[in-house]
Design an enzyme around this catalytic site. Sequence first.
Site, PDB file in Angstrom:
ATOM      1  N   GLU A 284       0.840  -1.204   0.000  1.00  0.00           N
ATOM      2  CA  GLU A 284       0.000   0.000   0.000  1.00  0.00           C
ATOM      3  C   GLU A 284       0.872   1.250   0.000  1.00  0.00           C
ATOM      4  O   GLU A 284       0.553   2.250  -0.638  1.00  0.00           O
ATOM      5  CB  GLU A 284      -0.944   0.017   1.202  1.00  0.00           C
ATOM      6  N   TRP A 287       1.786   1.736  -3.463  1.00  0.00           N
ATOM      7  CA  TRP A 287       0.708   2.362  -4.255  1.00  0.00           C
ATOM      8  C   TRP A 287       0.808   3.882  -4.154  1.00  0.00           C
ATOM      9  O   TRP A 287       0.616   4.611  -5.122  1.00  0.00           O
ATOM     10  CB  TRP A 287      -0.672   1.931  -3.746  1.00  0.00           C
ATOM     11  N   TRP A 315     -20.931  11.905 -19.545  1.00  0.00           N
ATOM     12  CA  TRP A 315     -21.353  11.824 -18.147  1.00  0.00           C
ATOM     13  C   TRP A 315     -22.728  12.440 -17.943  1.00  0.00           C
ATOM     14  O   TRP A 315     -23.090  13.407 -18.612  1.00  0.00           O
ATOM     15  CB  TRP A 315     -20.350  12.566 -17.242  1.00  0.00           C
ATOM     16  N   ASN A 350     -10.743   2.579   2.897  1.00  0.00           N
ATOM     17  CA  ASN A 350     -10.373   2.379   1.490  1.00  0.00           C
ATOM     18  C   ASN A 350     -11.429   1.599   0.718  1.00  0.00           C
ATOM     19  O   ASN A 350     -11.772   1.950  -0.409  1.00  0.00           O
ATOM     20  CB  ASN A 350      -9.025   1.661   1.398  1.00  0.00           C
ATOM     21  N   TRP A 368     -16.008  11.555 -12.775  1.00  0.00           N
ATOM     22  CA  TRP A 368     -15.123  11.265 -11.648  1.00  0.00           C
ATOM     23  C   TRP A 368     -14.507  12.537 -11.064  1.00  0.00           C
ATOM     24  O   TRP A 368     -14.168  12.591  -9.883  1.00  0.00           O
ATOM     25  CB  TRP A 368     -14.016  10.274 -12.052  1.00  0.00           C
ATOM     26  N   TRP A 391      -9.638   7.762  -8.014  1.00  0.00           N
ATOM     27  CA  TRP A 391     -10.860   8.051  -8.778  1.00  0.00           C
ATOM     28  C   TRP A 391     -10.755   7.558 -10.214  1.00  0.00           C
ATOM     29  O   TRP A 391     -11.696   6.999 -10.765  1.00  0.00           O
ATOM     30  CB  TRP A 391     -11.179   9.556  -8.739  1.00  0.00           C
TER      31      TRP A 391
HETATM   32  C1  LIG Z   1     -11.348   7.045  -4.770  1.00  0.00           C
HETATM   33  C2  LIG Z   1     -10.144   6.989  -3.845  1.00  0.00           C
HETATM   34  C3  LIG Z   1      -9.573   8.166  -3.382  1.00  0.00           C
HETATM   35  C4  LIG Z   1      -8.453   8.117  -2.528  1.00  0.00           C
HETATM   36  N1  LIG Z   1      -7.896   9.312  -2.103  1.00  0.00           N
HETATM   37  C5  LIG Z   1      -6.800   9.284  -1.307  1.00  0.00           C
HETATM   38  C6  LIG Z   1      -6.197  10.499  -0.860  1.00  0.00           C
HETATM   39  O1  LIG Z   1      -6.610  11.599  -1.217  1.00  0.00           O
HETATM   40  N2  LIG Z   1      -5.125  10.401  -0.012  1.00  0.00           N
HETATM   41  C7  LIG Z   1      -4.625   9.196   0.389  1.00  0.00           C
HETATM   42  O2  LIG Z   1      -3.653   9.167   1.169  1.00  0.00           O
HETATM   43  N3  LIG Z   1      -5.149   8.045  -0.057  1.00  0.00           N
HETATM   44  C8  LIG Z   1      -6.226   8.042  -0.868  1.00  0.00           C
HETATM   45  N4  LIG Z   1      -6.783   6.862  -1.280  1.00  0.00           N
HETATM   46  C9  LIG Z   1      -6.123   5.595  -0.920  1.00  0.00           C
HETATM   47  C10 LIG Z   1      -6.603   4.933   0.378  1.00  0.00           C
HETATM   48  O3  LIG Z   1      -7.993   4.858   0.411  1.00  0.00           O
HETATM   49  C11 LIG Z   1      -6.105   5.628   1.639  1.00  0.00           C
HETATM   50  O4  LIG Z   1      -4.729   5.877   1.559  1.00  0.00           O
HETATM   51  C12 LIG Z   1      -6.337   4.753   2.872  1.00  0.00           C
HETATM   52  O5  LIG Z   1      -7.709   4.467   3.001  1.00  0.00           O
HETATM   53  C13 LIG Z   1      -5.823   5.455   4.119  1.00  0.00           C
HETATM   54  O6  LIG Z   1      -6.129   4.715   5.254  1.00  0.00           O
HETATM   55  P1  LIG Z   1      -4.986   4.062   6.149  1.00  0.00           P
HETATM   56  O7  LIG Z   1      -3.978   5.084   6.509  1.00  0.00           O
HETATM   57  O8  LIG Z   1      -5.670   3.342   7.259  1.00  0.00           O
HETATM   58  O9  LIG Z   1      -4.337   3.048   5.112  1.00  0.00           O
HETATM   59  P2  LIG Z   1      -3.537   1.695   5.287  1.00  0.00           P
HETATM   60  O10 LIG Z   1      -4.359   0.642   4.667  1.00  0.00           O
HETATM   61  O11 LIG Z   1      -3.047   1.467   6.650  1.00  0.00           O
HETATM   62  O12 LIG Z   1      -2.289   1.922   4.291  1.00  0.00           O
HETATM   63  C14 LIG Z   1      -1.098   2.587   4.709  1.00  0.00           C
HETATM   64  C15 LIG Z   1      -0.811   3.776   3.835  1.00  0.00           C
HETATM   65  O13 LIG Z   1      -0.598   3.366   2.487  1.00  0.00           O
HETATM   66  C16 LIG Z   1      -1.083   4.357   1.596  1.00  0.00           C
HETATM   67  N5  LIG Z   1      -2.157   3.775   0.792  1.00  0.00           N
HETATM   68  C17 LIG Z   1      -2.993   2.782   1.140  1.00  0.00           C
HETATM   69  N6  LIG Z   1      -3.803   2.462   0.110  1.00  0.00           N
HETATM   70  C18 LIG Z   1      -3.483   3.286  -0.893  1.00  0.00           C
HETATM   71  C19 LIG Z   1      -3.965   3.460  -2.222  1.00  0.00           C
HETATM   72  N7  LIG Z   1      -4.931   2.703  -2.742  1.00  0.00           N
HETATM   73  N8  LIG Z   1      -3.423   4.439  -2.971  1.00  0.00           N
HETATM   74  C20 LIG Z   1      -2.424   5.211  -2.486  1.00  0.00           C
HETATM   75  N9  LIG Z   1      -1.920   5.087  -1.244  1.00  0.00           N
HETATM   76  C21 LIG Z   1      -2.437   4.138  -0.465  1.00  0.00           C
HETATM   77  C22 LIG Z   1      -1.622   5.485   2.450  1.00  0.00           C
HETATM   78  O14 LIG Z   1      -0.615   6.452   2.609  1.00  0.00           O
HETATM   79  C23 LIG Z   1      -1.931   4.778   3.757  1.00  0.00           C
HETATM   80  O15 LIG Z   1      -1.926   5.636   4.862  1.00  0.00           O
HETATM   81  C24 LIG Z   1      -7.910   6.868  -2.151  1.00  0.00           C
HETATM   82  C25 LIG Z   1      -8.501   5.687  -2.617  1.00  0.00           C
HETATM   83  C26 LIG Z   1      -9.602   5.742  -3.453  1.00  0.00           C
HETATM   84  C27 LIG Z   1     -10.220   4.460  -3.947  1.00  0.00           C
END
Ligand SMILES: Cc1cc2nc3c(=O)[nH]c(=O)nc-3n(C[C@H](O)[C@H](O)[C@H](O)COP(=O)(O)OP(=O)(O)OC[C@H]3O[C@@H](n4cnc5c(N)ncnc54)[C@H](O)[C@@H]3O)c2cc1C
Length: 477
Positions: A284, A287, A315, A350, A368, A391
Amino acid sequence: MTSSTKTAQDKPLSIVWLRRDLRLYDHAAFAAALAGKGSIQPVFVFDTDILEAFPQKDDRRLTFIAEALVRMDAELGKAGGKLLVLHGKAQELLPKLAKESGAAAVYCSADYEPATRERDKAVAKDLEKLGVAFHAVCDHLIHPPTEVLKADGKPYLVFTPYSKAWRAKLNNTSFDEKPVKLNGRLADGDFPKSISLDKGAEAVLKQIGYTHNPHDWWKVEEGESRLKAFIGKAVSGYKDTRDFMANEKGTSHISPYLRFGIVSIRHCARLAVEQKTHDTWMNELIWREFYAMVLYHFPESQNLELIEKYRGLDWSQNKVHWKAFVECRTGYPIVDAAMRQLHETGWMHNRSRMIVASFLTKDLLQDWRLGDAHFAQWLMDYDMASNVGGWQWAASTGTDAAPYFRIFNPITQSKRFDPEGTYIRRWLPELKLLSDKEIHFPSAEARKKLGYAEPVVDHDDSRKRALAMYKHAGEEL
Ligand SMILES: Cc1cc2nc3c(=O)[nH]c(=O)nc-3n(C[C@H](O)[C@H](O)[C@H](O)COP(=O)(O)OP(=O)(O)OC[C@H]3O[C@@H](n4cnc5c(N)ncnc54)[C@H](O)[C@@H]3O)c2cc1C
């Protein structure tokens, strides 16, 4: 702005310009400045060009930043210095400060967002004219966006090969701490502070026209402990727990802390590798780097579909649907619960983000960019690269795109990832008395009784319309 250049040690003075790195440990810009000679003055600018995008005067992110600055100032005070906080156009203030203080260099952590890159280029140019060096060092990513590229030098557009190459580029020093030993190195500069930090975050916000709006979930001082608690306990089960929206310990909730650099990405990675079962979580973090890399190489993707044939999709303009979506009354409990979580906490799980983004784009057939902008307004962890990436992924227009025919069924997703309806009950308490079975999609009778919205669309019909829309765009090319 006037200042005395009386410093703890004689010149040269280095300015450390803080932006999304609001901590005093493992800090690349401080470490780089400390590697040079002379004293150091940290500065933060409430940049009015950025504040324009924060129309809500009680925006919680501003509170979070203000709390972090007050905390840093207190820590700097113990090391004999103070934080200078300015309010205005950073592009003008930085060169002005460098000139008036006689600084020899400005250090900062590189920011790879398109507008920030442009601003930094302009600042670097103005500083150069003054004979002041500008150093932007990689801090909030492990690998800068230009480091992990395909063999032909082009950027990856698919995650899995990128993640393999990302891991292959690691070496023994990739997660090393960048130490910050400030004692005796801070400028004693009596720089007049434009923004006084002495009276706490509330007073700071007042000085820039914002109001204090703290939330229990987001305490600046809890970043480290939260990270350690998660790594110590939950990370090993992350693979199995991460998708269940009601499980508040299933993911780290570290994203706002990473966004503002309250915790360092190297520290996250260091702690994670100490565990043997960290791989899924590390993915993650990759990502996050993948999306930062994509936005860096394709800055236009901030508002343009990466897949060309999907530019100009037809759209829907249905304002009633959009209103129902943002007012959490689409009639799909999992979607409405997720949107409530966003509005109440500034964060969304997420899995919920994926469900909501799929619903907006493929059930309501709405652009989107609307969802991206709404999230940008509300997310504590809003990060342009990850948000646009998320998105566009959901809309099937971006990298690693979910093929357009993969459309989430919000009811099936709800049953699978919130089987007992705990998440729905938490955020939509008006449905709390429904059975575990009915809560995912209440009957017309139950809706009437509870005053809960009728479904704004029929999922099966919407699915057909979405398929037709994408197919048509694909064929037109
Ligand atoms: C439509 C959409 C919009 C999103 N917008 C953002 C946003 O603006 N900012 C953001 O930080 N994340 C975003 N995410 C990714 C993800 O949802 C969040 O990072 C995550 O939910 C944060 O929760 P956590 O810290 O508990 O994550 P954990 O699951 O604990 O993951 C650890 C860290 O990994 C990174 N991470 C995890 N999943 C993703 C992912 N899919 N993409 C990129 N980084 C990731 C984050 O920095 C996160 O804090 C988005 C996902 C989607 C589907």
